[in-house]
Design an enzyme around this catalytic site. Structure first.
Site, PDB file in Angstrom:
ATOM      1  N   HIS A 289     -16.043 -12.693  -7.468  1.00 16.11           N
ATOM      2  CA  HIS A 289     -15.833 -11.858  -6.290  1.00 16.11           C
ATOM      3  C   HIS A 289     -16.758 -10.644  -6.404  1.00 16.11           C
ATOM      4  CE1 HIS A 289     -13.272 -10.239  -2.991  1.00 16.11           C
ATOM      5  NE2 HIS A 289     -13.756  -9.106  -3.458  1.00 16.11           N
ATOM      6  N   HIS A 332      -7.732  -3.830  -9.458  1.00 19.69           N
ATOM      7  CA  HIS A 332      -8.681  -2.832  -9.929  1.00 19.69           C
ATOM      8  C   HIS A 332      -8.106  -1.418  -9.895  1.00 19.69           C
ATOM      9  CE1 HIS A 332      -9.271  -3.182  -5.586  1.00 19.69           C
ATOM     10  NE2 HIS A 332      -9.855  -2.017  -5.559  1.00 19.69           N
ATOM     11  N   GLU A 338      -9.774   4.978  -1.618  1.00 21.86           N
ATOM     12  CA  GLU A 338      -9.969   3.889  -0.660  1.00 21.86           C
ATOM     13  C   GLU A 338      -8.929   4.011   0.459  1.00 21.86           C
ATOM     14  OE1 GLU A 338      -9.896   0.076  -2.514  1.00 21.86           O
ATOM     15  OE2 GLU A 338     -11.006   0.736  -4.275  1.00 21.86           O
ATOM     16  N   HIS A 362      -5.358   4.166  -1.358  1.00 24.72           N
ATOM     17  CA  HIS A 362      -5.283   4.004  -2.804  1.00 24.72           C
ATOM     18  C   HIS A 362      -6.190   5.053  -3.422  1.00 24.72           C
ATOM     19  CE1 HIS A 362      -4.276  -0.252  -1.373  1.00 24.72           C
ATOM     20  NE2 HIS A 362      -3.153   0.296  -1.788  1.00 24.72           N
ATOM     21  N   HIS A 368      -4.357  -1.138  -7.792  1.00 23.55           N
ATOM     22  CA  HIS A 368      -3.983  -1.917  -6.615  1.00 23.55           C
ATOM     23  C   HIS A 368      -4.709  -3.258  -6.658  1.00 23.55           C
ATOM     24  CE1 HIS A 368      -7.501   0.491  -5.501  1.00 23.55           C
ATOM     25  NE2 HIS A 368      -7.811  -0.442  -4.609  1.00 23.55           N
TER      26      HIS A 368
END
Ligand SMILES: [Fe+2]
Length: 433
Positions: A289, A332, A338, A362, A368
């Site tokens: 990813h 992460h 964010e 976050h 999260h």
């Protein structure tokens, strides 16, 4: 997914030096400030950067207008307690259900509410995140932001925006940027509106990110950004209110002429819009990813190389083909903040709870990742090529700054989901020694 039909025509390109005339030969030839301008217009410069900013960053536009902007009464303050740079910080993961559109009459300016912020417009450093809602047109009322640039993300209803530079129609799944100081008025062709605003303070402006090894094309292509064409209103003795956000407080002045009397303009300090469905998505075709920076549409850079005051990132419809890979966003902890919103559909990292018109935050180093259902589904999925994100558009405002949250957002709006932490509570050990 494309934007609804747009009745206006535009100049194409990002960062261009445009010339725009609503009447033939209305721009002065070969100079900016002739003794008398064509059509006896007034010349007015709008500077978006310091006069001496390096050429690559220097932004200004010359406006040729029927009356200069300075013709107005003194400013008086207006109450708007929801436009606030007071707040508290929390490391807890936050998620909001969709914000309500007021049943009271409110226009775009009256419906601005600050959710989160860092820094201060008076020092020209930082940002704020606002929600806007409105059910009324701005009637003979124009707005400009003295504090910074607005990146506007409509979620519900089109915004028909008259600017000093001309008109633009902005639909959900499009965004627009209206730089600091530019005057505009918003009407609502589809009825009530709701959306998100990323504001960056000071002289920093949004740019499209460098592409590095990607090459000369891809992500948001410059030609897909469009800017209004000169279009003026000829009006005599009609009262207009000019509202400004100045140090995050509202002030109003009156004038007896329209602010939308610019017959011609030239320069590179301009409003623009972009259709998110035109984003050329780049991602892995092998494994793993990739970090979400690969989806950056616009960035406002700090003075530290590669570190953004704010990035605007989208999670667009695309193919997922990664082999032997946990495909949703990984768990992460990030040094950045964010803030996420959803324009339409369902976000791939969360199943339920994150709804269009809602949001999440976050904060730095707060863990999260995918919720339990999304994790289990991806953990056991058959990895064949599949479409991801069709009929959805989630986005992120990512910042290197730590965001405070306003009392309205944290308490009085009543939209914070107190049980958000339970999204991960069922993640059990799978460890097998
Ligand atoms: Fe994240």
């Amino acid at each position: 997914m494309t934007a609804q039909k747009d009745p206006y025509t535009y100049h194409e390109g990002f960062g261009n030096h445009f010339s725009s005339e609503a009447l033939p030969d209305s721009l002065p030839k070969g100079q900016n400030t002739p003794q008398k301008c064509p059509y006896d217009l007034y010349a007015e410069q709008l500077s978006g950067t310091a006069f001496t900013a390096p050429r690559t960053h220097n932004q200004r536009t010359w406006l040729y207008r029927i009356r200069p902007s300075v013709v107005h009464s003194p400013f008086q303050s207006i109450e708007n307690p929801l436009l606030s740079l007071k707040g508290e910080s929390t490391p807890t993961q936050l998620r909001w259900s969709p914000f309500d559109i007021s049943k009271e009459n409110e226009d775009f300016v009256q419906g601005l509410k600050t959710i989160s912020f860092s820094g201060d417009p008076s020092t020209g450093n930082g940002l704020a995140i606002h929600i806007y809602t409105a059910n009324q047109n701005m009637d003979h009322k124009a707005f400009y932001n003295s504090d910074g640039d607005f990146l506007i993300v409509p979620q519900q209803g089109r915004l028909d925006i008259t600017t000093e530079f001309g008109k633009m129609m902005v639909s959900p799944n499009e965004i627009c940027v209206i730089p600091r100081g530019i005057r505009y008025s918003v009407t609502l062709p589809d009825g009530p509106i709701r959306g998100y605003i990323l504001e960056i303070f000071g002289q920093t402006h949004f740019q499209i990110p460098d592409l590095g090894p990607i090459g000369a094309n891809g992500l948001a292509n410059p030609r897909d950004f469009v800017t209004p064409q000169a279009n003026y209103i000829k009006e005599n003795n009609v009262e207009w209110k000019i509202v400004t956000k100045f140090d995050n407080k509202l002030f109003v002045a009156q004038q007896q002429h329209t602010p939308f009397d610019v017959v011609a303009w030239h320069g590179n300090y301009v409003p623009y819009k972009y259709d998110l469905s035109k984003f050329c998505v780049i991602n892995t075709v092998s494994y793993d990813h990739i970090d979400p920076s690969i989806f950056t549409v616009l960035t406002a850079q700090s003075t530290v190389p590669g570190v953004a005051i704010a990035d605007f990132v989208i999670f667009p419809p695309r193919w997922a083909v990664a082999e032997n890979t946990f495909r949703p966003p990984y768990f992460h902890r990030n040094c950045m903040s964010e803030f996420m919103g959803l324009i339409l559909g369902d976000y791939e990292g969360k199943i339920g709870g994150f709804a269009p018109g809602g949001a999440s935050l976050h904060s730095p180093m707060t863990p999260h990742g995918p919720d339990t259902k999304a994790f289990e589904s991806a953990y056991n999925a058959e990895l064949k090529p599949m479409r991801v994100g069709d009929h959805t558009q989630a986005f992120m405002f990512e910042t290197s700054l730590l965001l405070k949250v306003t009392p309205w957002a944290l308490h009085t709006c009543g939209k914070v989901q107190e049980d958000y932490w339970k999204a991960w509570a069922q993640l059990e050990s799978k460890f097998n020694a």
